[in-house]
Design an enzyme around this catalytic site. Structure first.
Site, PDB file in Angstrom:
ATOM      1  N   CYS A   8      -6.367  18.058  -4.127  1.00  0.00           N
ATOM      2  CA  CYS A   8      -6.863  17.054  -3.433  1.00  0.00           C
ATOM      3  C   CYS A   8      -7.012  15.911  -4.172  1.00  0.00           C
ATOM      4  CB  CYS A   8      -7.970  17.301  -2.140  1.00  0.00           C
ATOM      5  SG  CYS A   8      -9.435  17.865  -2.967  1.00  0.00           S
ATOM      6  N   ASN A  11     -11.420  16.837  -5.424  1.00  0.00           N
ATOM      7  CA  ASN A  11     -11.665  18.224  -5.849  1.00  0.00           C
ATOM      8  C   ASN A  11     -13.139  18.502  -5.344  1.00  0.00           C
ATOM      9  OD1 ASN A  11     -11.723  20.481  -8.552  1.00  0.00           O
ATOM     10  ND2 ASN A  11     -11.111  20.985  -6.444  1.00  0.00           N
ATOM     11  N   CYS A  13     -13.885  18.135  -1.449  1.00  0.00           N
ATOM     12  CA  CYS A  13     -13.934  18.626  -0.200  1.00  0.00           C
ATOM     13  C   CYS A  13     -12.872  19.642   0.219  1.00  0.00           C
ATOM     14  CB  CYS A  13     -13.811  17.134   0.533  1.00  0.00           C
ATOM     15  SG  CYS A  13     -14.987  15.960   0.322  1.00  0.00           S
ATOM     16  N   ARG A  14     -11.454  18.987   0.303  1.00  0.00           N
ATOM     17  CA  ARG A  14     -10.539  19.779   0.810  1.00  0.00           C
ATOM     18  C   ARG A  14     -10.128  20.863  -0.066  1.00  0.00           C
ATOM     19  NH1 ARG A  14      -6.646  14.857   1.934  1.00  0.00           N
ATOM     20  NH2 ARG A  14      -8.071  14.285  -0.026  1.00  0.00           N
ATOM     21  N   SER A  15      -9.821  20.688  -1.533  1.00  0.00           N
ATOM     22  CA  SER A  15      -9.194  21.778  -2.121  1.00  0.00           C
ATOM     23  C   SER A  15     -10.328  22.687  -2.563  1.00  0.00           C
ATOM     24  CB  SER A  15      -8.327  21.139  -3.510  1.00  0.00           C
ATOM     25  OG  SER A  15      -9.273  20.321  -4.326  1.00  0.00           O
ATOM     26  N   ASP A 125      -8.599  14.213   5.315  1.00  0.00           N
ATOM     27  CA  ASP A 125      -9.851  13.961   4.252  1.00  0.00           C
ATOM     28  C   ASP A 125     -11.151  13.656   5.153  1.00  0.00           C
ATOM     29  OD1 ASP A 125     -11.516  13.238   2.276  1.00  0.00           O
ATOM     30  OD2 ASP A 125     -10.211  11.786   1.372  1.00  0.00           O
TER      31      ASP A 125
HETATM   32  P1  4NP Z   1     -11.151  15.271  -1.148  1.00  0.00           P
HETATM   33  O1  4NP Z   1     -12.034  14.190  -0.705  1.00  0.00           O
HETATM   34  O2  4NP Z   1     -10.085  14.634  -1.899  1.00  0.00           O
HETATM   35  O3  4NP Z   1     -10.984  16.322  -0.102  1.00  0.00           O
HETATM   36  O4  4NP Z   1     -12.263  15.959  -2.384  1.00  0.00           O
HETATM   37  C1  4NP Z   1     -12.448  13.004  -1.271  1.00  0.00           C
HETATM   38  C2  4NP Z   1     -13.629  13.211  -2.060  1.00  0.00           C
HETATM   39  C3  4NP Z   1     -14.127  11.974  -2.856  1.00  0.00           C
HETATM   40  C4  4NP Z   1     -13.516  10.808  -2.488  1.00  0.00           C
HETATM   41  C5  4NP Z   1     -12.404  10.780  -1.762  1.00  0.00           C
HETATM   42  C6  4NP Z   1     -11.968  11.716  -0.932  1.00  0.00           C
HETATM   43  N1  4NP Z   1     -13.970   9.645  -3.025  1.00  0.00           N
HETATM   44  O5  4NP Z   1     -13.536   8.416  -2.805  1.00  0.00           O
HETATM   45  O6  4NP Z   1     -14.818   9.602  -3.945  1.00  0.00           O
END
Ligand code: 4NP
Length: 197
Positions: A8, A11, A13-15, A125
């Site tokens: 993602c 790294n 939340c989703r992945s 997300d």
């Molecule tokens: P992820 O979510 O891609 O599912 O881990 C996010 C985590 C952090 C951020 C954006 C999306 N950020 O902007 O820091």
């Protein structure tokens, strides 16, 4: 060894959630010695840090432990190491394409392409949203991409790998929660799952 990485943006939340869910399915199928699971992010924003505490908390309620995971950034070499590089959304799929060495594009897949019946292309997300986005990660009981992915991989493992399940044959998947045997073709109701709006 078949190697799978979920990717993602951050790294956190989703992945990592996908990694945890998929690892549990692999473990429950008795295939952890033949399927390696990892996750990464296309950004370097959270490198070395733990998953988002909201993800960790929700995963824990579903018996999935994310506490030992650490964010790392996706690299070109991932396309040499991993057989399946699974992007959680189209934006990260694009970023991964730019890291992908020529001739390795077939290793890159979009997570929800394994479950077209879901009707979404991107795993939403939850980072900037409320807690419900995190809750939804594990509470939907629609057919999920992870079971489909495992269904695909199990056709690649050898006869004799995995635990013995009465009535199961190589290439089938056993869902330990519902006690259903999954032939890799028909839909299945599953218990662990993914984000849905
Ligand atoms: P992820 O979510 O891609 O599912 O881990 C996010 C985590 C952090 C951020 C954006 C999306 N950020 O902007 O820091």
């Amino acid at each position: 060894m078949i190697k799978v990485v979920f990717v993602c943006l951050g790294n956190i939340c989703r992945s990592p959630t996908a990694e945890g869910i998929f690892r549990k399915l692999v473990n429950d199928a008795g295939l952890s010695h033949v399927i390696e699971v990892d996750s990464s992010g296309t950004s370097n924003w959270h490198v070395g840090g733990p998953p988002d505490e909201r993800s960790t908390a929700v995963a824990k309620t579903r018996g999935i432990d994310l506490s030992s995971l650490k964010s790392r950034q996706a690299v070109t070499d991932d396309f040499h190491h991993f057989d399946y590089v699974i992007a959680m959304d189209c934006s990260n799929h694009q970023k991964l394409l730019s890291l992908c060495p020529p001739g390795r594009e077939d290793r890159l897949r979009l997570c929800l392409s394994f479950a077209p019946s879901v009707g979404l292309t991107d795993v939403p997300d939850p980072y900037y949203g409320g807690d419900q986005g995190f809750e939804n990660v594990t509470q939907e009981d629609t057919s999920l991409p992870y079971v489909r992915i495992l269904g695909q991989l199990s056709a690649e493992v050898n006869e004799g790998d995995g635990k013995y399940i009465e009535g199961a044959k190589p290439g089938m998947i056993y869902n330990n929660i519902t006690n259903e045997i999954f032939d890799g073709k028909k839909g299945i109701k599953v218990v662990v799952c993914y984000y849905k709006r």
